[in-house]
Enzyme design. Structure first.
Site, PDB file in Angstrom:
ATOM      1  CG  HIS A  67      10.509  17.193  37.018  1.00  0.00           C
ATOM      2  ND1 HIS A  67       9.389  17.074  37.800  1.00  0.00           N
ATOM      3  CD2 HIS A  67      10.195  18.098  36.054  1.00  0.00           C
ATOM      4  CE1 HIS A  67       8.437  17.886  37.341  1.00  0.00           C
ATOM      5  NE2 HIS A  67       8.901  18.518  36.281  1.00  0.00           N
ATOM      6  CD  GLU A  76       9.942  15.073  40.618  1.00  0.00           C
ATOM      7  OE1 GLU A  76       9.850  16.202  40.144  1.00  0.00           O
ATOM      8  OE2 GLU A  76       9.054  14.203  40.506  1.00  0.00           O
ATOM      9  CG  ASN A 126      28.206   5.838   8.591  1.00  0.00           C
ATOM     10  OD1 ASN A 126      29.178   5.158   8.280  1.00  0.00           O
ATOM     11  ND2 ASN A 126      27.088   5.845   7.898  1.00  0.00           N
TER      12      ASN A 126
END
Lengths: 167, 120, 787
Positions: free
Chosen positions: C44, C66, C516
């Site tokens: 949704h 949906e 990282n």
């Protein structure tokens, strides 16, 4: 005590104090308390007008020497009359202002207060919120927010370097 | 009169989405901020009626910003925005002074409901 | 617009990850209503976002999917692994469309269209299986109104069954919802009682996605569970004594909006609001269950109060978001109604009844006894149980729970006060020891108790790091997908405890470090294989205690960091100059990464929009009084090491005199104290150094370093405090050592918090402020001038 309606203008309540022979004042709503000078612990590498810190019932409060802040010439040492006015700076906390003497609580009406004179230059101008005339007294009203501005903060850090160099 | 809101979130998408949602529902978006520090600054500058505050943000998070704003203005009405599963953080936010919370992903109706309730 | 797209993609990709995770859960239990609800909500939201951006095809697929998913709400029994697989396919379709959402490629378009058709055909199939009410829903997304109508009809049908079943219920079954308003209206609305269906959120009145906020009439009330308030013996006592005092018991029933998120927080807010009006006795489901979200939409709280105004309470609670309805009844009335229950036979789902016949019997038994007494005026119950009152009044716990909620500010106050007490204890011990034997004994005892108190208070603030680590596995999968890398994350030490204030701030830096590691650490699969490394990279996240610290390490087996490359980059970016670099060893060079202005990658690949650099990570860590360093080996991998002191507020420190003042140096930074003879101090390039057992390090006059009075130059011997923190080692020359002490760290406040070299202040026994040295900060900030 009743509140009198004085036409339109409002009254401001201030705490007045002396720095040398000039009279200053701050908004009473920002004043937390007034104390005698306790032992002040100096801070390393700090700007000269930051005298240090004190212990106020468990809280650590930075203390500013207003005379130095205003670059006033200081002939005598501090005496019995010297006080620290603990004020609150919006949103940032409390600081203490070292003054030569606290004179009184003033009520003056707003229309007696004028903006700072234009011939006052530089740092001093920012610190002044207005000037009030009472009889033949000239009362300089402080702008508390500017006492320790953020530029000051940076200056605090940078000064650390230059201070060392001068030694 | 429409209520003014300060929208705070570190992603532009959320700010835009919220803004649209709010404007479509009769709110006036007074401004935006993208981290907690800006949030406090903007609050003082704009003095909005309401605030939507994302919790996780760089520089200063939403909880700290909420505390500061509440210190500055005890009447401030802050609604924090949280992702699912951050229950203790939301509770911390409520304890810091936030009035209510909304959860991402948004349900527009719930967002508006919450804001309207907080705006009283 | 591109800006938004980046951000949209970031969010959408997160949703893909979440969708995957949910579907994986669902795979194990296809009929789980919660999973369905989750994926429904995700799709949704995706639809909403796609709509906002104008990505039509994406929106279309999400929209149809949906609606299809919605069919299963209330019909979860129709779900099976085939359908879950079909849902999985949607993720692929979405991801295809996300490659270029504005202009999907031909292949992706075709796949999407095909999927849409599949949805249709599945829908048809499902329709055939679902009885009556969904007939009219074929492909009609805007059937919300009809849905409501249908389900109501269905409910009525269902309810009839309930009534008949109810007649056979054991007499003690007391699952009746006392719907009466405080004004005394009896209003048992039977329409909301579903039978036999494992209704996830009660009846979704408005097509489940809340787009229309107007539920029909009294829909949304959750009565599938047994919301009877059961009282334990002690709770009954509380009620009795309250009534004797002239207070009343009130049952506050709260119904949340269907699909409300973080219900436990909502219930917390309700309870918090109620505490203003009276004392909380208990709740149904239990407070513990409320905390664990073991309830659907409604719950009840029993409050006693002498001054409760129902209208005000209602107003207060209705003012909480996602609260749909509030009803307040007198406890007495509710109890009375229960007695009439068997006759009304209005009952809740069979499932509940069957599961708890025993409990129901007990409840019935219990209620029957006091109810006899209750029939009379309250005073009688007071009179009838005078003994019980006496014995139990001494130990009446407020609420029977293993956990209590305490406002953090209260905790903080408590801990601060204990801190003050610690300081005072030090002072008293100092002045009092040796005055008399009796006093010494008492002081010893006091000392022991206070130390214990201090330990306990430190515990109060400790929280396991698990909550921070929890999010990481999922996040890592997401990042890896995004970067096309394969990484396995292993976590250990989740139970390691940290001060709660650190916990909150740890997440961001750790997330950045992990990202990282994936971005710049772990090589992609080909590279790894060509290097003879395992296909899958490894990142290990560990937490453990070490001496007085909590240590966190993030270690990867990636390509490591090359000091040469870093040197070059540092020069290029002006982060450091030749001279400085020449004095650094490899480790120090690698740790240059923490200086601002650094990034070794040519462009920022971090799409998340956070952009927090390593310097910010370090700042964040240091603001928590922690330290961070990197160890790395080219080709092998890197390790980030974060250290935090175990307690924030109270530390052991060495008091020293230097520069004319007294300072505190945290013990954790001190390696040892030595006395040096003048001849042991050498001068190299105008710096004082000493060679101690083979190690050479610099010496500094602490007083001078702090801008206070320098030491006397000529001394017979020098007191040196050797400090070591993270990588750095040095010696501070001081005038005098004044002994170790425990000190409470007090913040310097907002104005001074950025002071380099000072980490806080403490107040000594005599009330004077003593500054606490930030060893690391002082060393980093030094400018070498000592001669």
């Amino acid at each position: 005590m009743e509140e009198e309606r004085i036409e339109e203008s409002r009254e401001v309540q201030l705490v007045a104090f002396m720095l040398e022979d000039e009279e200053f004042a701050v908004d009473i709503h920002k004043v937390r308390e007034v104390i005698k000078l306790p032992e002040i612990t100096p801070l390393p590498r700090s700007v000269d007008f930051i005298e240090g810190v004190i212990n106020l019932r468990g809280d650590i409060i930075p203390v500013v020497d207003l005379c130095k802040r205003f670059s006033l010439h200081r002939p005598e040492e501090r005496d019995e009359q010297s006080r620290i006015i603990i004020v609150e700076i919006d949103g940032s906390g409390e600081i203490g202002l070292i003054v030569d003497a606290v004179s009184e609580v003033l009520r003056i009406s707003e229309d007696v207060i004028h903006p700072p004179p234009t011939n006052v230059s530089g740092a001093r101008a920012e610190l002044i919120q207005g000037v009030g005339r009472l009889d033949n007294r000239l009362i300089i009203i402080l702008n508390l927010q500017e006492i320790l501005t953020s530029e000051e903060q940076l200056a605090l850090e940078e000064v650390t370097i230059t201070d060392k160099d001068t030694k | 009169m429409a209520k003014s809101i300060l929208v705070i979130d570190d992603t532009a998408f959320m700010r835009t989405t919220l803004r649209r949602m709010l404007e479509e529902n009769g709110f006036f978006v007074a401004g935006e901020a993208e981290n907690g520090e800006q949030a406090v600054e903007k609050y003082k500058e704009l003095k909005p009626d309401l605030v939507t505050m994302d919790i996780t943000m760089p520089v200063k998070n939403g909880i700290d910003a909420t505390k500061e704003i509440m210190e500055y203005d005890p009447e401030a009405r802050i609604v924090v925005v949280s992702a699912m599963g951050q229950k203790s953080v939301v509770i911390d936010a409520l304890n810091a002074g936030a009035k209510d919370f909304i959860v991402k992903p948004f349900r527009p109706d719930r967002v508006i409901e919450a804001l309207q309730k907080v705006a009283n | 617009m591109d800006d938004y797209k980046e951000i949209f993609l970031a969010e959408a990709n997160e949703y893909m990850q979440l969708l995957n995770d949910c579907l994986m859960n669902m795979e194990e239990n296809p009929q789980d209503a919660e999973s369905l609800q989750e994926i429904f909500r995700l799709v949704h939201s995706l639809k909403g976002m796609a709509g906002t951006m104008g990505f039509d095809l994406l929106k279309q697929v999400a929209h149809d999917l949906e609606n299809f998913m919605e069919q299963f709400k209330g019909n979860e029994h129709l779900l099976n692994s085939e359908i879950v697989d079909f849902f999985f396919e949607s993720v692929d379709v979405f991801q295809g469309l996300l490659i270029d959402p504005e202009n999907p490629g031909e292949n992706e378009r075709e796949t999407a269209q095909l999927y849409l058709e599949k949805i249709s055909s599945y829908w048809q199939e499902v329709l055939e299986e679902v009885p009556a009410e969904t007939e009219t829903e074929t492909g009609a997304p805007s059937s919300e109104g009809e849905t409501t109508g249908e389900t109501t009809a269905e409910r009525t049908a269902g309810e009839e069954e309930a009534v008949s079943a109810g007649d056979e219920m054991p007499a003690g079954e007391s699952g009746v919802e006392s719907e009466g308003e405080f004004e005394g209206e009896p209003a048992v609305d039977k329409r909301e009682e579903p039978v036999g269906e494992p209704a996830a959120e009660g009846m979704p009145a408005a097509a489940g996605d809340g787009e229309e906020e107007i539920p029909c009439a009294d829909d949304g009330e959750e009565t599938a569970e047994d919301l009877t308030i059961e009282l334990s013996e002690i709770e009954k006592e509380i009620l009795n004594s309250a009534e004797c005092r002239g207070e009343q018991g009130y049952v506050v029933k709260v119904v949340l909006l269907e699909g409300a998120m973080m219900k436990s927080v909502r219930s917390y807010m309700v309870i918090r609001a109620l505490e203003q009006f009276g004392e909380i006795v208990t709740a149904a489901p239990s407070l513990q269950d409320l905390d664990e979200e073991k309830f659907d939409q409604a719950f009840k709280v029993l409050v006693v109060s002498s001054f409760l105004e129902p209208a005000k309470v209602k107003e207060a609670i209705l003012n909480i978001a996602e609260v749909q309805q509030v009803e307040i009844t007198l406890w007495q009335d509710e109890v009375a109604q229960r007695q009439e229950a068997p006759q009304e036979a209005a009952d809740t789902s069979d499932g509940v009844a069957q599961a708890e016949p025993a409990a129901a019997q007990d409840a019935a038994g219990d209620e029957k006894a006091p109810s006899d007494a209750d029939k009379a005026v309250p005073e009688q119950s007071c009179r009838q149980q005078p003994d019980k009152k006496q014995t139990s009044s001494a130990s009446v716990p407020k609420v029977q729970e293993k956990m209590v909620r305490v406002e953090t500010s209260k905790l903080d106050d408590l801990i601060n006060l204990i801190g003050e007490m610690v300081i005072m204890r030090n002072s008293v011990m100092e002045k009092g020891t040796g005055l008399s034997e009796e006093l010494d004994q008492s002081l010893d005892q006091m000392d022991r108790v206070i130390t214990e108190l201090q330990n306990v208070s430190m515990q109060l603030r400790m929280v396991p790091i698990k909550q921070v680590f929890e999010r990481f596995p999922r996040m890592m999968r997401d990042i890896c997908r995004d970067r096309g890398k394969e990484v396995e994350l292993s976590i250990s030490g989740e139970d390691t405890e940290l001060d709660r204030s650190i916990i909150n701030q740890l997440s961001d830096p750790l997330v950045h470090i992990l990202r990282n590691a994936v971005d710049h650490g772990i090589e992609d699969v080909q590279e790894r294989e060509s290097k003879g490394k395992s296909r899958i990279g490894h990142i290990s996240l560990r937490a453990f205690h070490e001496s007085n610290h909590v240590v966190l390490t993030v270690e990867d087996d990636g390509k490591g960091m090359d000091p040469e490359k870093i040197k070059k980059a540092a020069l290029e970016k002006g982060v450091a100059d030749e001279e400085e670099l020449s004095r650094m060893d490899e480790d120090e060079i690698i740790n240059l990464l923490f200086r601002s202005g650094f990034s070794t990658a040519p462009e920022i690949t971090d799409v998340s929009g956070r952009g927090v650099g390593m310097d910010a990570v370090k700042k964040a860590v240091e603001s928590m009084r922690g330290s961070i360093e990197i160890k790395s080996e080219v080709g092998k991998g890197s390790m980030f090491i974060l250290r935090f002191p175990l307690t924030l507020a109270i530390i052991k420190a060495l008091m020293v005199r230097a520069g004319g003042y007294i300072f505190a140096i945290p013990i954790e930074s001190i390696r040892e104290n030595v006395l040096l003879q003048p001849h042991q101090i050498k001068t190299i390039q105008k710096e004082w150094v000493v060679n101690m057992r083979g190690e050479v390090f610099s010496l500094y006059d602490l007083g001078k370093l702090l801008n206070f009075a320098p030491m006397d130059e000529e001394k017979d011997e020098y007191n040196v405090v050797v400090i070591e923190t993270g990588q750095k080692k040095a010696g501070f020359l001081v005038d005098e050592l004044l002994g170790q002490q425990e000190v409470v760290i007090k913040s310097l406040g907002n104005f001074l918090k950025d002071m380099k070299g000072i980490t806080g202040a403490t107040v000594l026994g005599d009330g004077r402020v003593t500054l606490i040295i930030d060893v690391l900060g002082l060393l980093e900030d030094r400018r070498v001038e000592v001669g």
